[in-house]
Design a protein around this motif. Structure first.
Motif, mmCIF file in Angstrom:
data_model
loop_
_atom_site.group_PDB
_atom_site.id
_atom_site.type_symbol
_atom_site.label_atom_id
_atom_site.label_comp_id
_atom_site.label_asym_id
_atom_site.label_seq_id
_atom_site.Cartn_x
_atom_site.Cartn_y
_atom_site.Cartn_z
ATOM 1 N N ALA A 32 -17.175 -7.059 -32.371
ATOM 2 C CA ALA A 32 -17.992 -8.380 -32.238
ATOM 3 C C ALA A 32 -17.561 -9.288 -31.172
ATOM 4 C CB ALA A 32 -17.788 -9.166 -33.443
ATOM 5 N N VAL A 33 -16.379 -8.766 -30.491
ATOM 6 C CA VAL A 33 -15.836 -9.398 -29.309
ATOM 7 C C VAL A 33 -15.779 -8.683 -27.997
ATOM 8 C CG1 VAL A 33 -14.589 -11.041 -30.717
ATOM 9 C CG2 VAL A 33 -13.586 -9.043 -29.959
ATOM 10 N N LEU A 34 -16.229 -7.442 -27.987
ATOM 11 C CA LEU A 34 -16.319 -6.635 -26.672
ATOM 12 C C LEU A 34 -17.487 -7.065 -26.060
ATOM 13 C CD1 LEU A 34 -15.462 -3.135 -28.518
ATOM 14 C CD2 LEU A 34 -13.978 -4.604 -27.159
ATOM 15 N N GLN A 35 -16.973 -7.028 -24.578
ATOM 16 C CA GLN A 35 -18.108 -7.476 -23.562
ATOM 17 C C GLN A 35 -18.173 -6.333 -22.662
ATOM 18 O OE1 GLN A 35 -17.355 -11.174 -21.590
ATOM 19 N NE2 GLN A 35 -16.405 -12.199 -23.728
ATOM 20 N N LEU A 36 -19.298 -5.301 -22.662
ATOM 21 C CA LEU A 36 -19.487 -4.437 -21.783
ATOM 22 C C LEU A 36 -19.404 -4.811 -20.355
ATOM 23 C CD1 LEU A 36 -19.325 -1.114 -21.497
ATOM 24 C CD2 LEU A 36 -21.825 -1.358 -21.881
ATOM 25 N N GLN A 37 -18.738 -4.257 -19.332
ATOM 26 C CA GLN A 37 -18.740 -4.500 -18.100
ATOM 27 C C GLN A 37 -18.845 -3.117 -16.975
ATOM 28 O OE1 GLN A 37 -15.349 -7.074 -17.189
ATOM 29 N NE2 GLN A 37 -16.186 -8.627 -18.265
ATOM 30 N N THR A 38 -19.559 -3.356 -15.924
ATOM 31 C CA THR A 38 -19.407 -1.957 -15.244
ATOM 32 C C THR A 38 -18.632 -2.618 -13.805
ATOM 33 O OG1 THR A 38 -21.342 -1.021 -16.051
ATOM 34 C CG2 THR A 38 -20.918 -0.305 -13.881
ATOM 35 N N HIS A 39 -17.910 -1.751 -13.174
ATOM 36 C CA HIS A 39 -17.145 -2.115 -12.160
ATOM 37 C C HIS A 39 -17.082 -1.103 -11.031
ATOM 38 C CE1 HIS A 39 -15.747 -6.093 -13.869
ATOM 39 N NE2 HIS A 39 -15.392 -5.365 -14.774
ATOM 40 N N THR A 40 -17.356 -1.375 -9.821
ATOM 41 C CA THR A 40 -17.018 -0.172 -8.767
ATOM 42 C C THR A 40 -15.578 -0.060 -8.371
ATOM 43 O OG1 THR A 40 -17.391 -1.825 -7.024
ATOM 44 C CG2 THR A 40 -19.445 -0.829 -7.904
ATOM 45 N N VAL A 41 -15.414 1.104 -7.454
ATOM 46 C CA VAL A 41 -14.178 1.531 -7.076
ATOM 47 C C VAL A 41 -13.404 0.431 -6.384
ATOM 48 C CG1 VAL A 41 -15.232 2.595 -4.914
ATOM 49 C CG2 VAL A 41 -12.734 3.183 -5.938
ATOM 50 N N ASP A 42 -12.136 0.418 -6.592
ATOM 51 C CA ASP A 42 -11.168 -0.783 -6.147
ATOM 52 C C ASP A 42 -11.333 -2.113 -6.460
ATOM 53 O OD1 ASP A 42 -9.656 1.111 -4.708
ATOM 54 O OD2 ASP A 42 -10.865 1.272 -3.177
ATOM 55 N N THR A 43 -12.383 -2.389 -7.357
ATOM 56 C CA THR A 43 -12.539 -3.718 -7.772
ATOM 57 C C THR A 43 -11.522 -4.043 -8.465
ATOM 58 O OG1 THR A 43 -14.988 -3.175 -8.412
ATOM 59 C CG2 THR A 43 -13.735 -5.181 -9.572
ATOM 60 N N VAL A 44 -10.674 -5.185 -8.184
ATOM 61 C CA VAL A 44 -9.474 -5.455 -9.007
ATOM 62 C C VAL A 44 -9.857 -6.524 -10.129
ATOM 63 C CG1 VAL A 44 -7.247 -7.116 -8.508
ATOM 64 C CG2 VAL A 44 -8.313 -5.720 -6.813
ATOM 65 N N LEU A 45 -9.163 -6.106 -11.310
ATOM 66 C CA LEU A 45 -9.603 -6.687 -12.397
ATOM 67 C C LEU A 45 -8.351 -7.843 -12.934
ATOM 68 C CD1 LEU A 45 -10.386 -3.665 -14.654
ATOM 69 C CD2 LEU A 45 -12.106 -5.190 -13.334
ATOM 70 N N TRP A 46 -7.235 -7.786 -12.206
ATOM 71 C CA TRP A 46 -6.349 -8.769 -12.173
ATOM 72 C C TRP A 46 -5.227 -8.417 -11.127
ATOM 73 C CZ3 TRP A 46 -5.460 -6.744 -17.534
ATOM 74 C CH2 TRP A 46 -4.295 -6.070 -17.741
ATOM 75 N N ARG A 47 -4.685 -9.444 -10.504
ATOM 76 C CA ARG A 47 -3.588 -9.215 -9.620
ATOM 77 C C ARG A 47 -2.196 -9.792 -10.263
ATOM 78 N NH1 ARG A 47 -7.810 -10.202 -6.160
ATOM 79 N NH2 ARG A 47 -7.853 -8.791 -4.359
ATOM 80 N N ALA A 48 -1.079 -9.049 -9.662
ATOM 81 C CA ALA A 48 0.110 -9.867 -10.123
ATOM 82 C C ALA A 48 0.007 -11.348 -9.706
ATOM 83 C CB ALA A 48 1.370 -9.112 -9.334
ATOM 84 N N GLY A 49 0.603 -12.167 -10.665
ATOM 85 C CA GLY A 49 0.494 -13.658 -10.321
ATOM 86 C C GLY A 49 -0.702 -14.427 -11.083
ATOM 87 N N ASP A 50 -1.640 -13.514 -10.974
ATOM 88 C CA ASP A 50 -2.793 -14.209 -11.697
ATOM 89 C C ASP A 50 -2.601 -14.741 -13.151
ATOM 90 O OD1 ASP A 50 -4.497 -13.571 -9.684
ATOM 91 O OD2 ASP A 50 -5.623 -11.915 -10.574
ATOM 92 N N VAL A 51 -3.279 -15.612 -13.729
ATOM 93 C CA VAL A 51 -3.221 -16.191 -15.044
ATOM 94 C C VAL A 51 -3.844 -14.915 -15.968
ATOM 95 C CG1 VAL A 51 -4.094 -18.050 -16.489
ATOM 96 C CG2 VAL A 51 -3.484 -18.286 -14.314
ATOM 97 N N GLY A 52 -3.331 -14.920 -17.137
ATOM 98 C CA GLY A 52 -4.039 -14.056 -18.065
ATOM 99 C C GLY A 52 -5.174 -14.439 -18.709
ATOM 100 N N ARG A 53 -6.167 -13.593 -18.686
ATOM 101 C CA ARG A 53 -7.497 -13.904 -19.120
ATOM 102 C C ARG A 53 -8.013 -13.034 -20.094
ATOM 103 N NH1 ARG A 53 -7.694 -18.965 -17.330
ATOM 104 N NH2 ARG A 53 -7.632 -19.221 -14.830
ATOM 105 N N GLY A 54 -7.652 -11.853 -20.220
ATOM 106 C CA GLY A 54 -8.178 -10.790 -21.058
ATOM 107 C C GLY A 54 -7.696 -9.432 -20.953
ATOM 108 N N CYS A 55 -8.176 -8.583 -21.783
ATOM 109 C CA CYS A 55 -7.787 -7.369 -21.937
ATOM 110 C C CYS A 55 -8.955 -6.475 -21.687
ATOM 111 C CB CYS A 55 -7.309 -7.059 -23.249
ATOM 112 S SG CYS A 55 -5.960 -7.901 -23.780
#
Length: 142
Positions: A32-55
Motif C-alpha cells: 500500500a505504501v510502495l511508490q514505483l520510480q524509474t531512474h537513469t544511470v548515475d542518478t543520485v538517490l541520496w548523498r552522505a550528509g542528506d537528511v533521511g527521506r525514505g527507503c
C-alpha cells in the motif's frame, strides 16, 4: 490498486530474503505504501550528509551504496535504507543531528525501484514490531 500493480509489487517484495517471510497481511500493508520510480544511470538517490527521506526496494537494475570503508552493488530484491537517518529526521524535524553516512546511486542503465517514505516505513514498523527488529540499524537487506 489494480491487479497487475498488486501482483507486481507482491513479486518485488517476495524477492527479498527478509520481506518474503512477512505474513500476507504485512506484505499487503507494505504494498500500500510502495511508490514505483524509474531512474537513469548515475542518478543520485541520496548523498552522505542528506537528511533521511525514505527507503528503496530494487525492482530492476542495480544501485550502488557507497559507505565509509567501501561500496556495494545491489540488484533486484534488495532493500536499502538508513533507518537511523530516517528516525532522526522524523523525530528531530527539519534539522536532525543524524544524517545519511552513505550515498546511493543508480549503477548502470535504468533502475526501477519502489520508494517508501520515511513516515510510511516507520509506521509499518510500529504496526509490525517483528519487522522492526529485522530492519532497524540495517543499511541493506537482500
Amino acid at each position: 490498486m489494480g491487479f497487475m500493480r498488486q501482483q507486481h509489487s507482491w513479486n518485488v517484495i517476495s524477492r527479498n530474503s527478509i520481506l518474503s517471510r512477512a505474513t500476507a497481511s504485512q506484505k499487503t500493508q507494505l504494498q500500500a505504501v510502495l511508490q514505483l520510480q524509474t531512474h537513469t544511470v548515475d542518478t543520485v538517490l541520496w548523498r552522505a550528509g542528506d537528511v533521511g527521506r525514505g527507503c528503496y526496494l530494487v525492482d530492476t537494475g542495480s544501485l550502488v551504496l557507497e559507505f565509509p570503508g567501501g561500496e556495494r552493488t545491489f540488484g533486484p530484491g534488495a532493500f536499502v535504507c538508513e533507518m537511523a537517518a530516517l528516525e532522526a529526521h522524523l523525530r528531530d524535524g527539519a534539522e536532525p543531528e543524524l544524517r545519511h553516512v552513505s550515498s546511493l546511486r543508480v549503477a548502470s542503465g535504468a533502475a526501477e525501484v519502489c520508494f517508501i517514505t520515511g513516515e510510511d516505513i516507520l509506521g509499518y514498523m510500529e504496526r509490525n514490531p517483528g519487522m522492526r527488529v529485522c530492519l532497524f540499524d540495517e543499511l541493506w537487506l537482500e
